[in-house]
Design a protein around this motif. Structure first.
Motif, short mmCIF file in Angstrom:
data_model
loop_
_atom_site.label_atom_id
_atom_site.label_comp_id
_atom_site.label_asym_id
_atom_site.label_seq_id
_atom_site.Cartn_x
_atom_site.Cartn_y
_atom_site.Cartn_z
N SER A 103 0.84 -1.20 0.00
CA SER A 103 0.00 0.00 0.00
C SER A 103 0.87 1.24 0.00
CB SER A 103 -0.92 0.02 1.22
OG SER A 103 -1.89 -1.03 1.15
N SER A 104 0.47 2.25 -0.78
CA SER A 104 1.16 3.52 -0.96
C SER A 104 2.37 3.34 -1.87
CB SER A 104 1.54 4.15 0.37
OG SER A 104 1.97 5.49 0.17
N LYS A 105 3.59 3.63 -1.37
CA LYS A 105 4.78 3.61 -2.22
C LYS A 105 5.93 2.82 -1.58
CE LYS A 105 3.76 8.09 -4.35
NZ LYS A 105 4.27 9.45 -4.65
N PRO A 106 5.71 1.57 -1.23
CA PRO A 106 6.80 0.79 -0.63
C PRO A 106 7.80 0.31 -1.68
CG PRO A 106 4.87 -0.58 -0.85
CD PRO A 106 4.46 0.80 -1.31
N ARG A 107 9.05 0.12 -1.26
CA ARG A 107 10.10 -0.51 -2.06
C ARG A 107 10.58 -1.71 -1.26
NH1 ARG A 107 7.89 3.25 -4.50
NH2 ARG A 107 8.96 4.98 -5.52
N PHE A 108 10.43 -2.90 -1.81
CA PHE A 108 10.75 -4.13 -1.11
C PHE A 108 12.06 -4.68 -1.66
CE2 PHE A 108 10.26 -8.71 -0.18
CZ PHE A 108 9.93 -8.66 1.16
N TYR A 109 13.14 -4.59 -0.86
CA TYR A 109 14.48 -4.96 -1.29
C TYR A 109 14.80 -6.39 -0.86
CZ TYR A 109 15.63 -0.08 -2.38
OH TYR A 109 15.67 1.18 -2.93
N ILE A 110 15.29 -7.19 -1.81
CA ILE A 110 15.82 -8.52 -1.50
C ILE A 110 17.33 -8.42 -1.62
CG2 ILE A 110 15.92 -10.95 -2.14
CD1 ILE A 110 13.00 -9.02 -3.41
N MET A 111 18.01 -8.38 -0.49
CA MET A 111 19.45 -8.17 -0.46
C MET A 111 20.18 -9.46 -0.84
SD MET A 111 19.29 -5.04 0.34
CE MET A 111 21.05 -4.72 0.47
N ALA A 112 21.33 -9.29 -1.49
CA ALA A 112 22.11 -10.44 -1.92
C ALA A 112 22.75 -11.18 -0.76
CB ALA A 112 23.18 -10.00 -2.92
N ASP A 113 23.10 -10.45 0.29
CA ASP A 113 23.71 -11.06 1.47
C ASP A 113 22.95 -10.62 2.70
OD1 ASP A 113 25.89 -12.80 1.01
OD2 ASP A 113 27.05 -11.12 0.23
N GLN A 114 23.09 -11.37 3.77
CA GLN A 114 22.53 -10.97 5.04
C GLN A 114 23.14 -9.64 5.46
OE1 GLN A 114 20.22 -12.46 6.90
NE2 GLN A 114 19.88 -14.14 5.48
N PRO A 115 22.42 -8.80 6.21
CA PRO A 115 22.96 -7.50 6.62
C PRO A 115 24.26 -7.59 7.40
CG PRO A 115 20.60 -7.62 7.00
CD PRO A 115 21.03 -9.01 6.61
N ASP A 116 24.47 -8.67 8.14
CA ASP A 116 25.68 -8.78 8.95
C ASP A 116 26.79 -9.56 8.23
OD1 ASP A 116 24.59 -11.54 11.10
OD2 ASP A 116 24.36 -11.14 8.95
N ALA A 117 26.58 -9.88 6.95
CA ALA A 117 27.60 -10.60 6.20
C ALA A 117 28.60 -9.60 5.62
CB ALA A 117 26.96 -11.43 5.10
N ASP A 118 29.58 -10.11 4.91
CA ASP A 118 30.63 -9.23 4.39
C ASP A 118 30.25 -8.58 3.06
OD1 ASP A 118 30.72 -11.29 2.59
OD2 ASP A 118 32.78 -11.91 3.06
N LYS A 119 29.03 -8.81 2.57
CA LYS A 119 28.51 -8.20 1.35
C LYS A 119 29.37 -8.50 0.13
CE LYS A 119 26.08 -4.44 3.67
NZ LYS A 119 25.84 -2.98 3.73
N SER A 120 30.02 -9.66 0.14
CA SER A 120 30.88 -10.01 -0.99
C SER A 120 30.08 -10.57 -2.15
CB SER A 120 31.94 -11.02 -0.54
OG SER A 120 31.33 -12.23 -0.10
N ARG A 121 28.86 -11.00 -1.88
CA ARG A 121 28.06 -11.60 -2.94
C ARG A 121 27.00 -10.62 -3.45
NH1 ARG A 121 26.51 -17.67 -1.53
NH2 ARG A 121 25.77 -16.78 0.41
N LYS A 122 26.72 -10.70 -4.75
CA LYS A 122 25.82 -9.75 -5.40
C LYS A 122 24.87 -10.50 -6.33
CE LYS A 122 28.29 -5.97 -4.11
NZ LYS A 122 27.75 -4.76 -3.44
N TRP A 123 23.80 -9.79 -6.75
CA TRP A 123 22.93 -10.27 -7.83
C TRP A 123 23.46 -9.74 -9.15
CZ3 TRP A 123 19.65 -13.86 -6.38
CH2 TRP A 123 19.00 -13.81 -5.14
N LEU A 124 23.60 -10.61 -10.16
CA LEU A 124 24.10 -10.16 -11.47
C LEU A 124 23.11 -10.56 -12.57
CD1 LEU A 124 26.32 -8.81 -13.13
CD2 LEU A 124 27.46 -11.03 -13.30
N ASN A 125 23.19 -11.79 -13.05
CA ASN A 125 22.25 -12.28 -14.07
C ASN A 125 21.08 -12.91 -13.34
OD1 ASN A 125 24.00 -11.81 -16.50
ND2 ASN A 125 25.34 -13.18 -15.34
N ILE A 126 19.92 -12.29 -13.43
CA ILE A 126 18.82 -12.72 -12.57
C ILE A 126 17.54 -12.98 -13.36
CG2 ILE A 126 19.75 -11.55 -10.54
CD1 ILE A 126 16.66 -10.03 -11.95
N GLU A 127 16.72 -13.85 -12.80
CA GLU A 127 15.34 -14.04 -13.23
C GLU A 127 14.47 -13.84 -12.00
OE1 GLU A 127 12.52 -17.76 -14.65
OE2 GLU A 127 14.48 -17.55 -15.64
#
Length: 473
Positions: A103-127
């Protein structure tokens, strides 16, 4: 909720924490009873267009929605049941019984890594896949966002660079777009929106499936694809390719804007070849928009699309634990048929003169006139900003040599639209004209206003350029 390692290992989870042998067996049986390979059906018994990519230390494997337990997200809030997901924007996301209601203007983010991880992994070629139901006529549309770090734009506005797969509600258009820059107070820089029409993109009160595919090809161009299913996932879905675009580096900012002074590391038509830390589902100005069966998978970008249309099925004999309960729906809208005829693209650039008669939010149509005939009147859109470039793809009987294009304002148009350039791209070449033309019905309720512009073929344009060169010399 899945940890990155569990996603990569493709081990579905029950109740957000306990591995389930039953869940794995169900997903396996779903495809054994069909003519699909085991990799063609996801845990919701929905077809996968492209096969999943091999596990990687730098790539996320898969994410599947687990929306059984009731909770509500507001403002900037992490999903307490899935640490990979965060809501931003405004409004709310109410989750429960297998659905998420935006409802309204939400943005729902699916992060590639857990928030407490080292963020080394990313989304690239996706479906990315989701089924949605509109329950009212509110809002302007929704979009998938991919290959961006949009969640960090306040600190790094150039990291908003990424791709959008859009559905526009009022005009029933599918669209593809690229964002270059995002900063509050200065403005956002987009490419022109590549749109297509010819079908009811998102009808009311029925479940419609959408897929957004982003993949880098061997020549380092980026292919964007939008698919739709109007059967509520019957036999895995009757998935049809409804729109696609190839970003070869010439897809530049619109609106007369440039990117170099803000993000000098980017070329003006910068392709998005780097991965992003999130895939986002974005909704604008609508209440009670329902979603279910959402997933994001890292795919093999060089594979061939599989399981399109009715080529295979994923008939479910049981439902995964985290699959939503099927809601009663109206009779599904028939799946759109593949377009036939000769493909054409009309590209129109709005004047860069910033006054009241340049931009418009009034619906305008176009007709293309050729030596062999005239195309049907086709909706171009209903929002044209100063300096923006908009386009429409359509199919028609062979029109022959392109002679002119008509820009048509609907009855009752009370404001003008100043056009600076018009081009028509066809298999035989490009015809275009530049100048400054006003399209306007001066009296409200007047008959439909039409502006006819004579076009020059690419051959004629080359001859004119040569003549001008000789004159200068």
């Amino acid at each position: 909720h899945y940890t990155p390692q569990q996603q990569t290992d493709r081990r579905p989870m029950m109740n957000g924490s306990i591995p389930s042998l039953f869940f794995v067996l169900v997903a396996f049986v779903l495809c054994l009873v069909t003519d699909c390979s085991a990799s063609s059906c996801d845990p919701f018994a929905i077809k996968e267009i492209y096969p999943s990519a091999p596990s990687s230390s730098s790539r996320v494997g898969e994410w599947y929605s687990n929306w059984d337990a009731a909770r509500t997200l507001t403002k900037v809030m992490k999903d307490p049941n899935d640490g990979s997901c965060t809501m931003r924007g405004s409004g709310s996301v109410a989750i429960g019984n297998g659905e998420a209601v935006f409802s309204s203007k939400p943005r729902f983010y699916i992060m590639a890594d857990q928030p407490d991880a080292d963020k080394s992994r990313k989304w690239l070629n996706i479906e990315a896949t989701v089924y949605g139901m509109r329950t009212n006529t509110q809002g302007s549309g929704f979009a998938f966002m991919a290959r961006n770090d949009h969640n960090e734009y306040k600190q790094l506005p150039c990291d908003a660079l990424g791709y959008y797969g859009r559905v526009y509600f009022s005009s029933n258009q599918f669209g593809l777009q690229k964002e270059f820059y995002h900063q509050d107070g200065w403005g956002t820089i987009y490419s022109g929106s590549r749109r297509t029409t010819g079908m009811t993109a998102f009808p009311l009160n029925v479940w419609v499936g959408f897929k957004f595919v982003v993949r880098t090809l061997s020549d380092l161009s980026v292919k964007l694809e939008l698919y739709a299913d109007y059967t509520d996932g019957k036999n895995g879905g009757d998935w049809q390719l409804v729109h696609s675009y190839l970003d070869d580096g010439t897809w530049k900012p619109s609106g007369g804007k440039t990117i170099g002074d803000k993000c000098p590391q980017y070329a003006e038509g910068q392709k998005v070849l780097r991965p992003g830390n999130a895939v986002c589902l974005r909704v604008d100005g609508v209440n009670n928009l329902k979603w279910k069966k959402m997933s994001v998978r890292e795919i093999d970008p060089m594979a061939t699309a599989d399981c399109l249309g009715g080529t295979c099925s994923c008939t479910a004999t049981a439902s995964p634990t985290n699959a939503p309960t099927k809601a009663p729906t109206a009779a599904p809208t028939p799946a759109p048929t593949a377009p036939t005829g000769t493909p054409y693209t009309v590209i129109i650039t709005t004047s860069t003169r910033d006054h009241s008669d340049s931009s418009t939010k009034w619906p305008f149509y176009v007709k293309v006139i050729g030596s062999l005939g005239t195309s049907p009147k086709t909706l171009l859109g209903n929002k044209f900003e100063v300096g923006s470039t908009d386009s429409i793809d359509f199919h028609s009987e062979d029109l022959g040599e392109i002679k002119a294009v008509e820009i048509i304002a609907t009855v009752g148009c009370t404001n003008g639209w100043r056009v600076a350039e018009v081009s028509v791209v066809s298999p035989s070449g490009t015809a275009s004209v530049s100048g400054s033309w006003m399209v306007k019905c001066k009296v409200a309720g007047d008959s439909t206003c039409t502006r006819s512009l004579q076009l020059a073929s690419s051959t004629e344009m080359e001859a004119l350029d040569e003549a001008l060169d000789d004159l200068v010399m």
